[in-house]
Design a protein around this motif. Structure first.
Motif: not given
Ligand SMILES: NC(=O)c1ccc[n+]([C@@H]2O[C@H](COP(=O)([O-])OP(=O)(O)OC[C@H]3O[C@@H](n4cnc5c(N)ncnc54)[C@H](OP(=O)(O)O)[C@@H]3O)[C@@H](O)[C@H]2O)c1
Length: 323
Positions: A37-38, A144, A168-169, A173, A188, A214, A232, A234-235, A256-258, A306, A309
């Motif tokens: 995971n990210r 994303a 998405a980027g 995708k 994006r 955003y 998240g 990321m920006g 929200s965080t899990l 990962v 991206d």
């Molecule tokens: N709060 C929670 O409970 C929780 C739980 C799980 C995950 N998350 C969050 O959800 C997101 C996705 O997690 P994941 O593990 O599924 O991720 P992942 O598969 O690693 O995918 C992340 C994607 O986000 C896009 N990205 C990266 N930097 C960016 C930016 N600055 N602006 C916009 N898009 C960007 C990229 O795709 P593109 O090339 O398409 O832009 C990247 O491939 C992460 O931010 C993670 O921290 C949060």
């Protein structure tokens, strides 16, 4: 046991003490596959420490076989195959976890596919339905869209009758997102998504892992009574909120965080998935999208993929690699 250690930000698969337990209510799993995971990349870089009491070892989800159960656990038995949502500790041969965070595999699933389910589907379910309170027919914007979470969320939107627009980027995708059921798409790297999303009808709920970069545009496309669920950063973490727009459009911003949620709350999310999503997975209506897998001792290469991206859907690590 063998587990991943972080040595000056490098990932090293080496001998470490096995976790103690299982105590009452816990089980010990022999890990077959671990999901990437990210958050693992952020933890490795020192930006996302595990919650108090959680393992220092990376890894928020696994599949595997129950090796031992603690007192009071009656839902699971040694030998059962299962997957689990963790607060940490997944990049290892063994993990000890509260039994409420462990669920059986969907019917017909192997251990490999099952490792791709817990974190992505729990995050998507929690934020679309429990935090976001999606009502019948409401429209969703997913950023994303090709991420692990995004590919799960698109399919949940489709299964429950919610039109969704994704950003998405890359065009590859976006094509994958369309195939999963997304009906609005925006690259994006081609500027602001505002006009495209407005033209599509705006969003009643936004699932946003981007944050600061955003915020202004999210507010512009969020409909009256809309919810912006922030998952998240990321920006970036600091941005200006237009309180006037928020007030007049009755917008709600939800953080929200899990990961840090207690076992009972994680268990409630998994119970909802067992009821509403596992049968659809078993019938093949929804599927985990697996991008690539690496052996655990090549976790470094998986993280680099990962970090670039490059993934569409989930990246997995084979620990025992049992299917
Ligand atoms: N709060 C929670 O409970 C929780 C739980 C799980 C995950 N998350 C969050 O959800 C997101 C996705 O997690 P994941 O593990 O599924 O991720 P992942 O598969 O690693 O995918 C992340 C994607 O986000 C896009 N990205 C990266 N930097 C960016 C930016 N600055 N602006 C916009 N898009 C960007 C990229 O795709 P593109 O090339 O398409 O832009 C990247 O491939 C992460 O931010 C993670 O921290 C949060």
């Amino acid at each position: 046991m063998l587990a991943i250690a972080i040595e000056q930000e490098r990932l090293d698969w080496r001998e470490q003490p096995a976790p103690p337990g299982p105590e009452a209510g816990e089980v010990r799993l022999r890990v077959a596959w671990a999901g990437v995971n990210r958050a693992d990349l952020m933890q490795r870089a020192g930006h996302y420490p595990p919650p108090p009491g959680a393992s220092e070892i990376l890894g928020l989800e696994v599949s595997g076989t129950v090796a031992e159960v603690g007192p009071g656990v009656d839902r699971l038995r040694p030998g059962d195959r299962a997957c689990a949502l963790l607060a940490g500790g997944g990049y290892a041969e063994e993990v000890v976890v509260d039994a409420r965070q462990v669920v059986p595999l969907p019917e017909g699933f192997g251990l490999r596919e099952a490792a791709a389910l817990p974190e992505a589907f729990a995050t998507a379910w929690l934020n679309l339905f429990m935090e976001g309170h999606l009502a019948a027919g409401e429209r969703v914007l997913l950023h994303a869209g090709a991420s692990g979470v995004g590919t799960a969320a698109i399919q949940l939107c489709g299964a429950f009758g919610h039109p969704c627009f994704v950003t998405a980027g890359s065009d590859d995708k976006l094509a994958a997102c369309r195939e999963l059921g997304a009906d609005g798409l925006f690259n994006r790297h081609q500027g602001s998504f505002v006009e495209a999303v407005k033209g599509w009808g705006g969003a009643d709920l936004i699932l946003d892992p981007v944050g600061a970069a955003y915020l202004a545009d999210n507010q512009r496309v969020l409909n009256v009574d809309g919810r912006l669920v922030l998952i998240g950063l990321m920006g970036g973490r600091r941005a200006e909120l237009d309180l006037g727009r928020m007030l007049m459009k009755r917008q709600r911003l939800i953080g929200s965080t899990l990961r840090a949620k207690p076992p009972a709350a994680k268990g409630a999310i998994l119970d909802a998935l067992l009821t509403h999503v596992w049968p659809r997975l078993a019938r093949g209506e929804i599927r985990p999208l697996i991008d690539r897998t690496w052996p655990i001792d090549e976790a470094e290469a998986a993280h680099a993929h990962v970090e670039r991206d490059a993934n569409i859907g989930k990246v997995l690590l084979a620990v025992s690699g049992e299917g």
